[in-house]
Design a protein around this motif. Structure first.
Motif, PDB file in Angstrom:
ATOM      1  N   ARG A   5     -19.632  17.182   4.003  1.00 15.18           N
ATOM      2  CA  ARG A   5     -18.477  16.345   4.855  1.00 15.18           C
ATOM      3  C   ARG A   5     -18.866  14.820   4.715  1.00 15.18           C
ATOM      4  N   PRO A   6     -20.041  14.365   4.570  1.00 13.71           N
ATOM      5  CA  PRO A   6     -20.223  12.975   4.518  1.00 13.71           C
ATOM      6  C   PRO A   6     -19.275  12.245   3.030  1.00 13.71           C
ATOM      7  N   ASP A   7     -19.423  13.199   2.050  1.00 16.72           N
ATOM      8  CA  ASP A   7     -18.630  12.678   1.113  1.00 16.72           C
ATOM      9  C   ASP A   7     -17.031  12.577   1.053  1.00 16.72           C
ATOM     10  N   LEU A   8     -16.634  13.391   1.971  1.00 18.02           N
ATOM     11  CA  LEU A   8     -15.053  13.371   2.483  1.00 18.02           C
ATOM     12  C   LEU A   8     -14.828  12.338   3.246  1.00 18.02           C
ATOM     13  N   ASP A   9     -15.422  12.115   4.067  1.00 17.79           N
ATOM     14  CA  ASP A   9     -15.688  10.960   5.152  1.00 17.79           C
ATOM     15  C   ASP A   9     -15.634   9.510   4.412  1.00 17.79           C
ATOM     16  N   GLN A  10     -16.606   9.602   3.202  1.00 15.05           N
ATOM     17  CA  GLN A  10     -16.758   8.296   2.632  1.00 15.05           C
ATOM     18  C   GLN A  10     -15.465   7.983   1.731  1.00 15.05           C
ATOM     19  N   ARG A  11     -14.987   8.893   1.149  1.00 12.94           N
ATOM     20  CA  ARG A  11     -13.707   8.806   0.480  1.00 12.94           C
ATOM     21  C   ARG A  11     -12.458   8.371   1.470  1.00 12.94           C
ATOM     22  N   ARG A  12     -12.489   8.955   2.534  1.00 14.89           N
ATOM     23  CA  ARG A  12     -11.464   8.575   3.387  1.00 14.89           C
ATOM     24  C   ARG A  12     -11.633   7.209   3.723  1.00 14.89           C
ATOM     25  N   VAL A  13     -12.727   6.683   4.115  1.00 13.69           N
ATOM     26  CA  VAL A  13     -12.936   5.411   4.387  1.00 13.69           C
ATOM     27  C   VAL A  13     -12.694   4.438   3.212  1.00 13.69           C
ATOM     28  N   GLN A  14     -13.041   4.723   1.740  1.00 14.52           N
ATOM     29  CA  GLN A  14     -12.587   3.989   0.632  1.00 14.52           C
ATOM     30  C   GLN A  14     -11.188   3.991   0.421  1.00 14.52           C
ATOM     31  N   ARG A  15     -10.355   5.183   0.705  1.00 12.85           N
ATOM     32  CA  ARG A  15      -9.132   5.083   0.596  1.00 12.85           C
ATOM     33  C   ARG A  15      -8.275   4.179   1.770  1.00 12.85           C
ATOM     34  N   ARG A  16      -8.707   4.099   2.824  1.00 12.45           N
ATOM     35  CA  ARG A  16      -8.318   3.400   3.842  1.00 12.45           C
ATOM     36  C   ARG A  16      -8.525   1.921   3.531  1.00 12.45           C
ATOM     37  N   THR A  17      -9.776   1.512   3.059  1.00 14.45           N
ATOM     38  CA  THR A  17     -10.279   0.187   2.580  1.00 14.45           C
ATOM     39  C   THR A  17      -9.170  -0.493   1.465  1.00 14.45           C
ATOM     40  N   ARG A  18      -9.174   0.485   0.470  1.00 15.44           N
ATOM     41  CA  ARG A  18      -8.234   0.346  -0.582  1.00 15.44           C
ATOM     42  C   ARG A  18      -6.856   0.145   0.096  1.00 15.44           C
ATOM     43  N   LEU A  19      -6.267   0.597   0.901  1.00 15.49           N
ATOM     44  CA  LEU A  19      -5.030   0.535   1.443  1.00 15.49           C
ATOM     45  C   LEU A  19      -4.828  -0.900   2.139  1.00 15.49           C
ATOM     46  N   LEU A  20      -5.759  -1.139   2.704  1.00 16.48           N
ATOM     47  CA  LEU A  20      -5.969  -2.489   3.546  1.00 16.48           C
ATOM     48  C   LEU A  20      -5.814  -3.639   2.472  1.00 16.48           C
ATOM     49  N   GLU A  21      -6.669  -3.612   1.496  1.00 17.45           N
ATOM     50  CA  GLU A  21      -6.550  -4.490   0.365  1.00 17.45           C
ATOM     51  C   GLU A  21      -5.154  -4.707  -0.265  1.00 17.45           C
ATOM     52  N   VAL A  22      -4.704  -3.578  -0.784  1.00 19.86           N
ATOM     53  CA  VAL A  22      -3.221  -3.625  -1.265  1.00 19.86           C
ATOM     54  C   VAL A  22      -2.257  -4.240  -0.209  1.00 19.86           C
ATOM     55  N   GLY A  23      -2.267  -3.767   1.198  1.00 23.63           N
ATOM     56  CA  GLY A  23      -1.606  -4.458   2.062  1.00 23.63           C
ATOM     57  C   GLY A  23      -1.712  -5.948   2.496  1.00 23.63           C
ATOM     58  N   VAL A  24      -2.835  -6.455   2.092  1.00 26.29           N
ATOM     59  CA  VAL A  24      -2.824  -7.907   2.106  1.00 26.29           C
ATOM     60  C   VAL A  24      -1.971  -8.650   1.104  1.00 26.29           C
ATOM     61  N   ASP A  25      -1.983  -8.090  -0.116  1.00 25.42           N
ATOM     62  CA  ASP A  25      -1.292  -8.381  -1.304  1.00 25.42           C
ATOM     63  C   ASP A  25       0.047  -8.300  -0.853  1.00 25.42           C
ATOM     64  N   LEU A  26       0.811  -6.966  -0.359  1.00 23.51           N
ATOM     65  CA  LEU A  26       2.065  -6.685  -0.222  1.00 23.51           C
ATOM     66  C   LEU A  26       2.726  -7.768   0.966  1.00 23.51           C
ATOM     67  N   LEU A  27       1.860  -7.815   2.216  1.00 26.14           N
ATOM     68  CA  LEU A  27       2.181  -8.367   3.099  1.00 26.14           C
ATOM     69  C   LEU A  27       2.160 -10.070   3.277  1.00 26.14           C
ATOM     70  N   GLY A  28       1.189 -10.385   2.323  1.00 28.25           N
ATOM     71  CA  GLY A  28       0.936 -11.659   2.008  1.00 28.25           C
ATOM     72  C   GLY A  28       1.607 -12.116   0.588  1.00 28.25           C
ATOM     73  N   ALA A  29       2.851 -11.373   0.047  1.00 23.91           N
ATOM     74  CA  ALA A  29       3.423 -11.688  -0.993  1.00 23.91           C
ATOM     75  C   ALA A  29       4.182 -13.051  -0.980  1.00 23.91           C
ATOM     76  N   GLU A  30       4.028 -13.621  -2.015  1.00 20.18           N
ATOM     77  CA  GLU A  30       4.860 -15.076  -1.835  1.00 20.18           C
ATOM     78  C   GLU A  30       6.430 -14.898  -1.672  1.00 20.18           C
ATOM     79  N   SER A  31       7.040 -13.746  -2.222  1.00 15.58           N
ATOM     80  CA  SER A  31       8.434 -13.899  -2.026  1.00 15.58           C
ATOM     81  C   SER A  31       8.764 -13.382  -0.464  1.00 15.58           C
ATOM     82  N   GLY A  32       7.651 -12.951   0.324  1.00 11.31           N
ATOM     83  CA  GLY A  32       7.977 -12.291   1.476  1.00 11.31           C
ATOM     84  C   GLY A  32       7.532 -10.856   1.510  1.00 11.31           C
TER      85      GLY A  32
END
Length: 194
Positions: A5-32
């Motif tokens: 179970r901890p391994d599943l939870d860790q992967r879920r946290v990693q996916r969420r963190t990756r999505l937030l990182e990607v979200g910064v790039d998308l939401l902060g795109a120079e073109s809007g």
């Protein structure tokens, strides 16, 4: 074979963190803003199923990205202020910390300062962060005896500094980085005088 179970939870946290990182790039795109569930999943290299384990919809995701960036900004300023010796050093370290956060990572700056102006899902979110930034500035104006004057000056400074950084990010303010820092420090210095 049982799944740890901890391994599943860790992967879920990693996916969420990756999505937030990607979200910064998308939401902060120079073109809007270019945020969609599909674009976020494609950039993060995950399926939509995993997107929905962390976020209920696109707007929830956008708000989470903004909250993450807001917390980064607040933490950077608090760290800078706590490391300083005296009001002059405090102001300079705070300005430089904000400059590093916003200008060294323009997508972060655009999320923090421009996204609330152009992303409907963030309507009013910038106003929610403002009081914490005003409080940090107000603490640096301790030489002023009148608390109302400190509050007014702090609010005016946050508005002025926000406008300057927005202008720098969108290209309407075309000065060197060091000139921008000096100007911000000058504004803080003037506001600190009795």
């Amino acid at each position: 074979m049982s799944i740890d179970r901890p391994d599943l939870d860790q992967r879920r946290v990693q996916r969420r963190t990756r999505l937030l990182e990607v979200g910064v790039d998308l939401l902060g795109a120079e073109s809007g803003t270019t945020v969609s569930v599909r674009a976020a999943c494609r950039a993060a290299g995950i399926t939509e199923r995993y997107f929905y384990e962390s976020f209920t919809d696109r707007d929830t995701f956008v708000r989470a990205v903004y909250a993450e960036v807001g917390e980064r900004a607040r933490a950077a300023l608090v760290a800078a202020v706590s490391d300083a010796d005296g009001p002059t050093a405090t102001a300079e370290l705070a300005v430089r910390a904000f400059v590093e956060l916003v200008l060294d990572h323009p997508a972060v700056g655009r999320v923090l300062l421009l996204a609330p102006l152009r992303e409907p899902a963030l309507g009013g979110r910038g106003l929610e962060l403002a009081p914490s930034f005003v409080a940090l500035v107000q603490d640096q104006l301790g030489v002023l005896d009148d608390p109302d004057e400190r509050a007014l000056r702090a609010l005016g400074l946050v508005g002025a500094l926000t406008s300057l950084f927005i202008g720098y990010l969108d290209g309407t303010v075309a000065v060197t980085r060091e000139r921008l820092v000096r100007h911000c420090l000058d504004l803080l210095d003037r506001a600190s005088r009795r």
